[in-house]
Design a protein around this motif. Structure first.
Motif, PDB file in Angstrom:
ATOM      1  N   THR A 101       0.858  -1.180   0.000  1.00 17.22           N
ATOM      2  CA  THR A 101       0.000   0.000   0.000  1.00 17.22           C
ATOM      3  C   THR A 101       0.900   1.238   0.000  1.00 17.22           C
ATOM      4  OG1 THR A 101      -1.846   1.123   1.098  1.00 17.22           O
ATOM      5  CG2 THR A 101      -0.135   0.211   2.506  1.00 17.22           C
ATOM      6  N   SER A 102       0.287   2.403  -0.137  1.00 16.30           N
ATOM      7  CA  SER A 102       1.034   3.658  -0.148  1.00 16.30           C
ATOM      8  C   SER A 102       0.228   4.702   0.609  1.00 16.30           C
ATOM      9  CB  SER A 102       1.293   4.119  -1.589  1.00 16.30           C
ATOM     10  OG  SER A 102       1.876   5.402  -1.613  1.00 16.30           O
ATOM     11  N   LEU A 103       0.793   5.167   1.712  1.00 14.31           N
ATOM     12  CA  LEU A 103       0.096   6.160   2.528  1.00 14.31           C
ATOM     13  C   LEU A 103      -0.110   7.455   1.749  1.00 14.31           C
ATOM     14  CD1 LEU A 103      -1.064   6.972   5.271  1.00 14.31           C
ATOM     15  CD2 LEU A 103       1.248   7.676   5.955  1.00 14.31           C
ATOM     16  N   ILE A 104       0.862   7.803   0.910  1.00  6.82           N
ATOM     17  CA  ILE A 104       0.752   9.044   0.139  1.00  6.82           C
ATOM     18  C   ILE A 104      -0.454   9.008  -0.783  1.00  6.82           C
ATOM     19  CG2 ILE A 104       1.864  10.465  -1.617  1.00  6.82           C
ATOM     20  CD1 ILE A 104       4.535   9.684  -0.422  1.00  6.82           C
ATOM     21  N   TYR A 105      -0.627   7.901  -1.502  1.00 12.51           N
ATOM     22  CA  TYR A 105      -1.746   7.800  -2.437  1.00 12.51           C
ATOM     23  C   TYR A 105      -3.081   7.669  -1.713  1.00 12.51           C
ATOM     24  CZ  TYR A 105       1.599   7.300  -6.239  1.00 12.51           C
ATOM     25  OH  TYR A 105       2.607   7.516  -7.146  1.00 12.51           O
ATOM     26  N   VAL A 106      -3.085   7.016  -0.563  1.00 10.49           N
ATOM     27  CA  VAL A 106      -4.324   6.922   0.215  1.00 10.49           C
ATOM     28  C   VAL A 106      -4.756   8.308   0.687  1.00 10.49           C
ATOM     29  CG1 VAL A 106      -5.357   6.037   2.333  1.00 10.49           C
ATOM     30  CG2 VAL A 106      -3.935   4.543   0.930  1.00 10.49           C
ATOM     31  N   LEU A 107      -3.812   9.078   1.238  1.00 11.35           N
ATOM     32  CA  LEU A 107      -4.126  10.442   1.677  1.00 11.35           C
ATOM     33  C   LEU A 107      -4.509  11.328   0.497  1.00 11.35           C
ATOM     34  CD1 LEU A 107      -1.309  11.027   4.334  1.00 11.35           C
ATOM     35  CD2 LEU A 107      -3.720  10.470   4.734  1.00 11.35           C
ATOM     36  N   SER A 108      -3.843  11.110  -0.647  1.00 13.43           N
ATOM     37  CA  SER A 108      -4.187  11.873  -1.848  1.00 13.43           C
ATOM     38  C   SER A 108      -5.618  11.585  -2.294  1.00 13.43           C
ATOM     39  CB  SER A 108      -3.200  11.548  -2.957  1.00 13.43           C
ATOM     40  OG  SER A 108      -3.562  12.183  -4.163  1.00 13.43           O
ATOM     41  N   MET A 109      -6.012  10.324  -2.217  1.00 10.89           N
ATOM     42  CA  MET A 109      -7.375   9.951  -2.607  1.00 10.89           C
ATOM     43  C   MET A 109      -8.398  10.630  -1.692  1.00 10.89           C
ATOM     44  SD  MET A 109      -8.903   6.090  -3.062  1.00 10.89           S
ATOM     45  CE  MET A 109      -8.348   5.622  -1.425  1.00 10.89           C
ATOM     46  N   ILE A 110      -8.139  10.633  -0.400  1.00  6.37           N
ATOM     47  CA  ILE A 110      -9.049  11.271   0.552  1.00  6.37           C
ATOM     48  C   ILE A 110      -9.086  12.782   0.324  1.00  6.37           C
ATOM     49  CG2 ILE A 110      -9.467  11.727   2.992  1.00  6.37           C
ATOM     50  CD1 ILE A 110      -8.152   9.019   3.601  1.00  6.37           C
ATOM     51  N   PHE A 111      -7.919  13.378   0.121  1.00  7.48           N
ATOM     52  CA  PHE A 111      -7.840  14.830  -0.054  1.00  7.48           C
ATOM     53  C   PHE A 111      -8.599  15.284  -1.294  1.00  7.48           C
ATOM     54  CE2 PHE A 111      -5.638  18.362  -2.174  1.00  7.48           C
ATOM     55  CZ  PHE A 111      -5.849  19.370  -1.252  1.00  7.48           C
ATOM     56  N   PHE A 112      -8.314  14.665  -2.426  1.00  5.56           N
ATOM     57  CA  PHE A 112      -8.972  15.100  -3.659  1.00  5.56           C
ATOM     58  C   PHE A 112     -10.453  14.738  -3.677  1.00  5.56           C
ATOM     59  CE2 PHE A 112      -4.572  15.199  -5.311  1.00  5.56           C
ATOM     60  CZ  PHE A 112      -4.581  16.482  -5.830  1.00  5.56           C
ATOM     61  N   MET A 151      -1.440   7.289 -15.810  1.00  4.37           N
ATOM     62  CA  MET A 151      -0.799   8.271 -16.681  1.00  4.37           C
ATOM     63  C   MET A 151      -1.829   8.985 -17.549  1.00  4.37           C
ATOM     64  SD  MET A 151       1.991   9.703 -17.531  1.00  4.37           S
ATOM     65  CE  MET A 151       2.700  10.685 -18.828  1.00  4.37           C
ATOM     66  N   GLY A 152      -2.748   8.228 -18.140  1.00  5.91           N
ATOM     67  CA  GLY A 152      -3.738   8.831 -19.025  1.00  5.91           C
ATOM     68  C   GLY A 152      -4.653   9.804 -18.310  1.00  5.91           C
ATOM     69  N   LEU A 153      -5.157   9.400 -17.146  1.00  2.00           N
ATOM     70  CA  LEU A 153      -6.063  10.276 -16.400  1.00  2.00           C
ATOM     71  C   LEU A 153      -5.330  11.480 -15.803  1.00  2.00           C
ATOM     72  CD1 LEU A 153      -8.424   7.811 -14.478  1.00  2.00           C
ATOM     73  CD2 LEU A 153      -9.070   9.457 -16.245  1.00  2.00           C
ATOM     74  N   SER A 154      -4.065  11.292 -15.428  1.00  2.00           N
ATOM     75  CA  SER A 154      -3.335  12.410 -14.826  1.00  2.00           C
ATOM     76  C   SER A 154      -3.125  13.549 -15.817  1.00  2.00           C
ATOM     77  CB  SER A 154      -1.984  11.928 -14.288  1.00  2.00           C
ATOM     78  OG  SER A 154      -1.166  11.442 -15.332  1.00  2.00           O
ATOM     79  N   GLY A 177     -10.930  13.372 -11.078  1.00  2.00           N
ATOM     80  CA  GLY A 177      -9.957  12.559 -11.803  1.00  2.00           C
ATOM     81  C   GLY A 177      -8.744  12.227 -10.949  1.00  2.00           C
ATOM     82  N   MET A 178      -8.260  13.201 -10.159  1.00  2.00           N
ATOM     83  CA  MET A 178      -7.119  12.942  -9.281  1.00  2.00           C
ATOM     84  C   MET A 178      -7.473  11.923  -8.200  1.00  2.00           C
ATOM     85  SD  MET A 178      -4.619  14.622 -10.491  1.00  2.00           S
ATOM     86  CE  MET A 178      -3.472  14.373  -9.134  1.00  2.00           C
ATOM     87  N   CYS A 179      -8.704  11.964  -7.720  1.00  2.00           N
ATOM     88  CA  CYS A 179      -9.160  10.965  -6.751  1.00  2.00           C
ATOM     89  C   CYS A 179      -9.148   9.572  -7.377  1.00  2.00           C
ATOM     90  CB  CYS A 179     -10.553  11.326  -6.249  1.00  2.00           C
ATOM     91  SG  CYS A 179     -11.214  10.193  -5.004  1.00  2.00           S
ATOM     92  N   ALA A 180      -9.622   9.465  -8.617  1.00  2.00           N
ATOM     93  CA  ALA A 180      -9.615   8.179  -9.312  1.00  2.00           C
ATOM     94  C   ALA A 180      -8.191   7.699  -9.577  1.00  2.00           C
ATOM     95  CB  ALA A 180     -10.389   8.296 -10.625  1.00  2.00           C
ATOM     96  N   ILE A 181      -7.298   8.626  -9.923  1.00  2.00           N
ATOM     97  CA  ILE A 181      -5.894   8.276 -10.156  1.00  2.00           C
ATOM     98  C   ILE A 181      -5.280   7.670  -8.896  1.00  2.00           C
ATOM     99  CG2 ILE A 181      -3.599   9.284 -10.508  1.00  2.00           C
ATOM    100  CD1 ILE A 181      -4.997  11.325 -12.373  1.00  2.00           C
ATOM    101  N   SER A 182      -5.533   8.303  -7.754  1.00  2.00           N
ATOM    102  CA  SER A 182      -4.991   7.806  -6.491  1.00  2.00           C
ATOM    103  C   SER A 182      -5.531   6.411  -6.177  1.00  2.00           C
ATOM    104  CB  SER A 182      -5.337   8.774  -5.353  1.00  2.00           C
ATOM    105  OG  SER A 182      -4.839  10.064  -5.624  1.00  2.00           O
TER     106      SER A 182
END
Length: 284
Positions: free
Chosen positions: A58-69, A242-245, A129-134
């Motif tokens: 897992t990745s804490l950065i991406y989890v927090l990014s998903m929650i934030f966005f 990459m595509g969604l970002s 989109g950033m939430c989906a990317i995360s």
């Protein structure tokens, strides 16, 4: 084979004593058998611990990014609803600065308003989109990475890709600074500012895409051992990051720079800056 000095076209090097063969080496059967070779002996490749760098689940950065966005997207949607009903001061419409008298542009145009509902819609879509990317990134990282040997090879690839991007971005930074100054004096500073922001966001997207792609490669290979469908699912999600970002960061950046500068003509600088980085990244 070890990396020794070349001592002849028919010299074969092993990890232990040197073996020479005077005949032509045409096929695998022509190579001499090492004196310590034991038939049917299992060969075990020992991977140094420093080359096993990606076994994360897992990745804490991406989890927090998903929650934030996700939270940002909800906030933008609420704000969008209020703006659409014109319940927030004068945010319903904004006068574009490039249309006002006394602007820095040689060719003047009529004064016009920009409905902010379109701008905040782009911001909300970009945040979604950033939430989906995360979420895609987390789902990729949670996949099995396979054997230690696979992780070792993947580590080499990641290190090489990062070294390439760092070196490429060093030279591109110099180019962007030069073009930023030329754009500021040749056009105007809002356009130059948009150019710099576009270049920075494009570089960030390239780094993010490379990071997930290299981490997704080994997981795709491991998943493919269980079937084509499993491997394709992992590969699709890794590629979707990459595509969604590109689209999501583009929407967020374009909407944000307009809210900052309120100059629709300056947006050309944003696209030029993003294209500058994307062009060289593609060639690289």
């Amino acid at each position: 084979k070890n990396d020794h000095e070349k001592q002849g076209p028919n010299t074969v090097f092993y990890d232990t004593p040197k073996v020479t063969y005077d005949g032509p080496l045409k096929t695998l059967d022509d190579f001499p058998i090492h004196p310590d070779y034991v038939e049917d002996e299992e060969v075990v490749h020992v991977v140094p611990p420093e080359f096993i760098q990606d076994k994360a689940e897992t990745s804490l950065i991406y989890v927090l990014s998903m929650i934030f966005f996700g939270a940002v997207c909800i906030a933008f949607i609420v704000l969008l609803a209020l703006i659409a009903k014109c319940k927030i001061g004068n945010l319903c419409d904004l006068i574009d600065k490039s249309s006002k008298n006394g602007s820095d542009y040689k060719f003047q145009t009529f004064e016009f308003f920009v409905p902010t509902v379109y701008i905040w819609s782009g911001m909300a879509a970009g945040a979604l989109g950033m939430c989906a990317i995360s979420a895609y990134a987390v789902s990729v990282i949670r996949q099995d990475v396979g054997t230690d040997r696979m992780v070792e090879i993947a580590t080499y690839i990641r290190q090489g890709s990062k070294a390439f991007l760092v070196e490429e971005y060093k030279w591109l930074t110099i180019l962007v600074i030069i073009l930023f100054i030329l754009c500021g004096f040749g056009a105007n500073w809002p356009t130059a500012g948009c150019y710099a922001i576009g270049a920075f966001l494009s570089a960030a997207v390239g780094w993010l895409g490379m990071s997930i792609a290299t981490r997704g490669n080994v997981r795709t290979a491991a998943a493919s051992m269980g079937g084509l469908k499993e491997g394709l699912n992992v590969a699709f999600r890794a590629g979707a990051v990459m595509g969604l970002s590109v689209v999501s960061v583009g929407l967020l950046g374009l909407s944000a720079v307009y809210l900052i500068f309120l100059d629709v003509r300056a947006l050309a600088g944003f696209s030029a800056g993003a294209s500058t980085i994307a062009l060289f990244a593609r060639v690289g």
